[in-house]
Design a protein around this motif. Structure first.
Motif, mmCIF file in Angstrom:
data_model
loop_
_atom_site.group_PDB
_atom_site.id
_atom_site.type_symbol
_atom_site.label_atom_id
_atom_site.label_comp_id
_atom_site.label_asym_id
_atom_site.label_seq_id
_atom_site.Cartn_x
_atom_site.Cartn_y
_atom_site.Cartn_z
ATOM 1 N N MET A 261 0.835 -1.196 0.000
ATOM 2 C CA MET A 261 0.000 0.000 0.000
ATOM 3 C C MET A 261 0.875 1.254 0.000
ATOM 4 O O MET A 261 0.611 2.216 -0.728
ATOM 5 C CB MET A 261 -0.920 0.000 1.222
ATOM 6 C CG MET A 261 -1.901 1.155 1.243
ATOM 7 S SD MET A 261 -2.846 1.242 2.762
ATOM 8 C CE MET A 261 -1.590 1.694 3.936
ATOM 9 N N LYS A 262 1.941 1.244 0.817
ATOM 10 C CA LYS A 262 2.831 2.407 0.907
ATOM 11 C C LYS A 262 3.514 2.673 -0.435
ATOM 12 O O LYS A 262 3.629 3.827 -0.862
ATOM 13 C CB LYS A 262 3.892 2.195 1.987
ATOM 14 C CG LYS A 262 3.346 2.189 3.391
ATOM 15 C CD LYS A 262 3.121 3.580 3.875
ATOM 16 C CE LYS A 262 2.706 3.566 5.332
ATOM 17 N NZ LYS A 262 2.375 4.875 5.829
ATOM 18 N N THR A 263 3.982 1.612 -1.109
ATOM 19 C CA THR A 263 4.649 1.815 -2.398
ATOM 20 C C THR A 263 3.664 2.354 -3.436
ATOM 21 O O THR A 263 4.021 3.235 -4.223
ATOM 22 C CB THR A 263 5.277 0.503 -2.914
ATOM 23 O OG1 THR A 263 4.280 -0.518 -2.927
ATOM 24 C CG2 THR A 263 6.440 0.081 -2.058
ATOM 25 N N LYS A 264 2.428 1.842 -3.393
ATOM 26 C CA LYS A 264 1.414 2.348 -4.328
ATOM 27 C C LYS A 264 1.117 3.814 -4.051
ATOM 28 O O LYS A 264 1.030 4.629 -4.976
ATOM 29 C CB LYS A 264 0.138 1.513 -4.211
ATOM 30 C CG LYS A 264 -0.888 1.843 -5.267
ATOM 31 C CD LYS A 264 -2.083 0.916 -5.193
ATOM 32 C CE LYS A 264 -3.074 1.255 -6.273
ATOM 33 N NZ LYS A 264 -4.246 0.391 -6.229
ATOM 34 N N GLU A 265 0.988 4.174 -2.770
ATOM 35 C CA GLU A 265 0.754 5.575 -2.397
ATOM 36 C C GLU A 265 1.897 6.453 -2.880
ATOM 37 O O GLU A 265 1.671 7.533 -3.432
ATOM 38 C CB GLU A 265 0.634 5.706 -0.878
ATOM 39 C CG GLU A 265 -0.721 5.384 -0.316
ATOM 40 C CD GLU A 265 -0.774 5.555 1.199
ATOM 41 O OE1 GLU A 265 0.260 5.909 1.813
ATOM 42 O OE2 GLU A 265 -1.843 5.330 1.770
ATOM 43 N N ARG A 266 3.129 5.994 -2.659
ATOM 44 C CA ARG A 266 4.306 6.768 -3.051
ATOM 45 C C ARG A 266 4.332 6.963 -4.570
ATOM 46 O O ARG A 266 4.600 8.067 -5.064
ATOM 47 C CB ARG A 266 5.577 6.067 -2.582
ATOM 48 C CG ARG A 266 6.784 6.960 -2.567
ATOM 49 C CD ARG A 266 7.996 6.294 -1.946
ATOM 50 N NE ARG A 266 7.751 5.823 -0.590
ATOM 51 C CZ ARG A 266 7.827 4.552 -0.200
ATOM 52 N NH1 ARG A 266 8.171 3.610 -1.046
ATOM 53 N NH2 ARG A 266 7.601 4.213 1.053
#
Length: 114
Positions: A52-57
């Motif tokens: 999720m964090k990589t997608k957000e970034r």
């Protein structure tokens, strides 16, 4: 007279406390392992969080790139307009062919600088 079954409220309400402090909240049994999760669940949760964090970034980066592209387009448009106005001013004072020569010369200088 026959006795009927006790009502639901009578079944759920506890009796009086031994120490007489009925105003205190009822405590439940202490079970320390209740909140623990298995290792597999924790690792799965961490994987999901990192994904999720990589997608957000990535989404934030795309948004920022789009913003920078728009800003750069506005800046380019402004510089082109300023240059056009400058050449129009020069054309008022000078001959058109001389203005064209100066334009070409400035373009060559810009290419040499970069």
């Amino acid at each position: 007279m026959s006795h009927s079954a006790p009502t639901v409220s009578a079944l759920t309400t506890p009796g009086l406390r031994k120490n007489g402090k009925q105003w205190h909240a009822q405590k439940s049994a202490f079970r320390p392992k209740v909140g623990q999760t298995s290792y597999e669940k924790r690792t799965a949760g961490r994987k999901a969080m990192t994904a999720m964090k990589t997608k957000e970034r990535r989404m934030k980066d795309e948004k920022e790139d789009e913003r920078q592209r728009r800003i750069q387009a506005i800046k380019d448009k402004r510089t082109a307009k300023e240059e056009r106005e400058r050449y129009e001013k020069m054309a008022e004072k000078m001959h058109a062919k001389r203005v064209e020569r100066l334009k070409r010369k400035e373009k060559r200088n810009k290419l040499l600088k970069s």
